[in-house]
Design a protein around this motif. Structure first.
Motif, short mmCIF file in Angstrom:
data_model
loop_
_atom_site.label_atom_id
_atom_site.label_comp_id
_atom_site.label_asym_id
_atom_site.label_seq_id
_atom_site.Cartn_x
_atom_site.Cartn_y
_atom_site.Cartn_z
N ASP A 150 0.68 -1.07 -0.09
CA ASP A 150 0.18 0.00 0.08
C ASP A 150 0.73 1.27 0.02
OD1 ASP A 150 -2.25 -1.33 0.21
OD2 ASP A 150 -2.32 -1.58 2.16
N VAL A 151 0.83 2.21 -1.01
CA VAL A 151 1.60 3.36 -1.39
C VAL A 151 0.81 4.55 -1.26
CG1 VAL A 151 3.16 4.23 -2.95
CG2 VAL A 151 3.21 1.99 -2.55
N GLU A 152 1.12 5.49 -0.58
CA GLU A 152 0.41 6.79 -0.45
C GLU A 152 1.42 7.84 -1.50
OE1 GLU A 152 -1.35 9.24 2.92
OE2 GLU A 152 0.92 9.58 2.93
N THR A 153 0.64 8.51 -2.21
CA THR A 153 1.34 9.32 -2.97
C THR A 153 0.81 10.79 -2.97
OG1 THR A 153 1.18 7.74 -5.02
CG2 THR A 153 1.82 9.97 -5.58
N ARG A 154 1.50 11.59 -2.70
CA ARG A 154 1.57 12.98 -2.19
C ARG A 154 2.27 13.94 -3.17
NH1 ARG A 154 3.20 14.99 3.67
NH2 ARG A 154 3.84 12.81 3.44
N TRP A 155 1.31 14.93 -3.75
CA TRP A 155 1.75 15.89 -4.56
C TRP A 155 2.01 17.11 -3.85
CZ3 TRP A 155 3.11 15.97 -9.86
CH2 TRP A 155 3.14 14.55 -10.52
N ASN A 156 3.02 17.79 -4.14
CA ASN A 156 3.19 19.07 -3.15
C ASN A 156 3.66 20.24 -4.06
OD1 ASN A 156 3.21 17.59 -0.57
ND2 ASN A 156 5.32 17.23 -0.96
N PHE A 157 3.04 21.38 -3.95
CA PHE A 157 3.49 22.73 -4.48
C PHE A 157 3.98 23.71 -3.43
CE2 PHE A 157 2.39 26.92 -6.13
CZ PHE A 157 3.22 26.87 -7.43
N CYS A 158 5.05 24.11 -3.29
CA CYS A 158 5.97 24.99 -2.37
C CYS A 158 5.55 24.27 -1.22
CB CYS A 158 5.20 26.23 -2.57
SG CYS A 158 5.83 26.95 -4.20
N PHE A 159 5.83 23.11 -0.88
CA PHE A 159 5.84 22.39 0.44
C PHE A 159 4.35 22.21 0.86
CE2 PHE A 159 10.18 24.13 0.07
CZ PHE A 159 10.86 22.87 0.27
N LEU A 160 3.26 22.64 0.12
CA LEU A 160 2.09 22.64 0.47
C LEU A 160 1.47 21.35 -0.09
CD1 LEU A 160 0.77 26.08 0.03
CD2 LEU A 160 1.22 25.09 2.07
N PRO A 161 0.83 20.51 0.87
CA PRO A 161 0.37 19.13 0.07
C PRO A 161 -1.11 19.44 -0.91
CG PRO A 161 0.00 19.19 2.40
CD PRO A 161 0.64 20.20 2.19
N LEU A 162 -0.92 19.22 -1.94
CA LEU A 162 -2.19 19.28 -2.85
C LEU A 162 -3.01 18.14 -3.12
CD1 LEU A 162 -0.53 21.46 -5.72
CD2 LEU A 162 -2.00 22.30 -3.90
N TYR A 163 -2.39 16.95 -3.03
CA TYR A 163 -3.12 15.83 -3.72
C TYR A 163 -2.54 14.48 -2.84
CZ TYR A 163 -4.71 12.37 -7.06
OH TYR A 163 -5.34 11.17 -7.72
N PHE A 164 -3.66 13.63 -2.31
CA PHE A 164 -3.31 12.29 -1.67
C PHE A 164 -3.97 11.57 -2.45
CE2 PHE A 164 -2.65 15.38 1.89
CZ PHE A 164 -1.56 15.10 2.37
N LYS A 165 -3.27 10.37 -2.59
CA LYS A 165 -3.91 8.92 -3.10
C LYS A 165 -3.36 7.91 -2.57
CE LYS A 165 -6.01 7.13 -7.28
NZ LYS A 165 -6.20 7.45 -8.69
N THR A 166 -3.86 6.81 -2.11
CA THR A 166 -3.58 5.39 -1.85
C THR A 166 -3.66 4.31 -2.76
OG1 THR A 166 -3.78 6.22 0.53
CG2 THR A 166 -3.31 3.93 0.20
N LYS A 167 -2.68 3.77 -3.26
CA LYS A 167 -2.67 2.76 -4.22
C LYS A 167 -2.19 1.44 -3.74
CE LYS A 167 -1.96 5.60 -8.06
NZ LYS A 167 -1.15 5.93 -9.39
N ARG A 168 -2.70 0.12 -4.10
CA ARG A 168 -1.95 -0.95 -3.92
C ARG A 168 -1.31 -1.47 -5.06
NH1 ARG A 168 -4.83 -5.45 -0.51
NH2 ARG A 168 -3.98 -3.93 0.93
N ARG A 169 0.01 -1.77 -4.83
CA ARG A 169 1.02 -2.15 -6.04
C ARG A 169 1.35 -3.70 -5.63
NH1 ARG A 169 4.47 2.93 -6.81
NH2 ARG A 169 2.93 4.37 -7.51
N TYR A 170 1.69 -4.51 -6.61
CA TYR A 170 2.13 -6.05 -6.56
C TYR A 170 3.25 -6.09 -7.25
CZ TYR A 170 -2.88 -6.90 -5.07
OH TYR A 170 -4.24 -6.63 -4.80
N TYR A 171 4.20 -6.90 -6.69
CA TYR A 171 5.36 -7.09 -7.12
C TYR A 171 6.04 -8.40 -6.62
CZ TYR A 171 7.86 -5.72 -2.93
OH TYR A 171 8.60 -5.80 -1.66
N CYS A 172 6.96 -9.04 -7.14
CA CYS A 172 7.44 -10.44 -7.22
C CYS A 172 8.56 -10.16 -6.04
CB CYS A 172 7.97 -10.89 -8.42
SG CYS A 172 8.83 -12.57 -8.14
N THR A 173 8.63 -10.89 -5.10
CA THR A 173 9.85 -10.68 -4.21
C THR A 173 11.22 -11.05 -4.78
OG1 THR A 173 9.21 -12.69 -2.91
CG2 THR A 173 8.36 -10.88 -2.29
N ILE A 174 11.24 -12.20 -5.82
CA ILE A 174 12.54 -12.59 -6.17
C ILE A 174 13.07 -11.76 -7.32
CG2 ILE A 174 13.56 -14.61 -7.49
CD1 ILE A 174 11.81 -16.43 -5.72
#
Length: 66
Positions: free
Chosen positions: A34-58
């Motif tokens: 689970d990854v939270e992505t945050r966009w900033n403009f001049c150190f002010l948070p503008l946008y938050f979104k949480t995504k689920r990403r899948y990847y292989c451990t090997i």
């Protein structure tokens, strides 16, 4: 003329857990992140979104659900 980028994107891993199934490339274990992505403009948070990403451990390939 000077152009300064004051925008940025930060990613923060919130949690990791094993996912069912196996990697189609190498047969390794799949992990869900689970990854939270945050966009900033001049150190002010503008946008938050949480995504689920899948990847292989090997082979560390990102996996996409279709």
């Amino acid at each position: 003329m000077c152009l300064v980028f004051v925008c940025g994107e930060d990613e923060k891993v919130l949690s990791r857990q094993p996912a069912p199934g196996a990697c189609p490339y190498c047969g390794g274990m799949i992990q869900a992140m689970d990854v939270e992505t945050r966009w900033n403009f001049c150190f002010l948070p503008l946008y938050f979104k949480t995504k689920r990403r899948y990847y292989c451990t090997i082979c560390t390939r990102p996996l996409v659900l279709q």
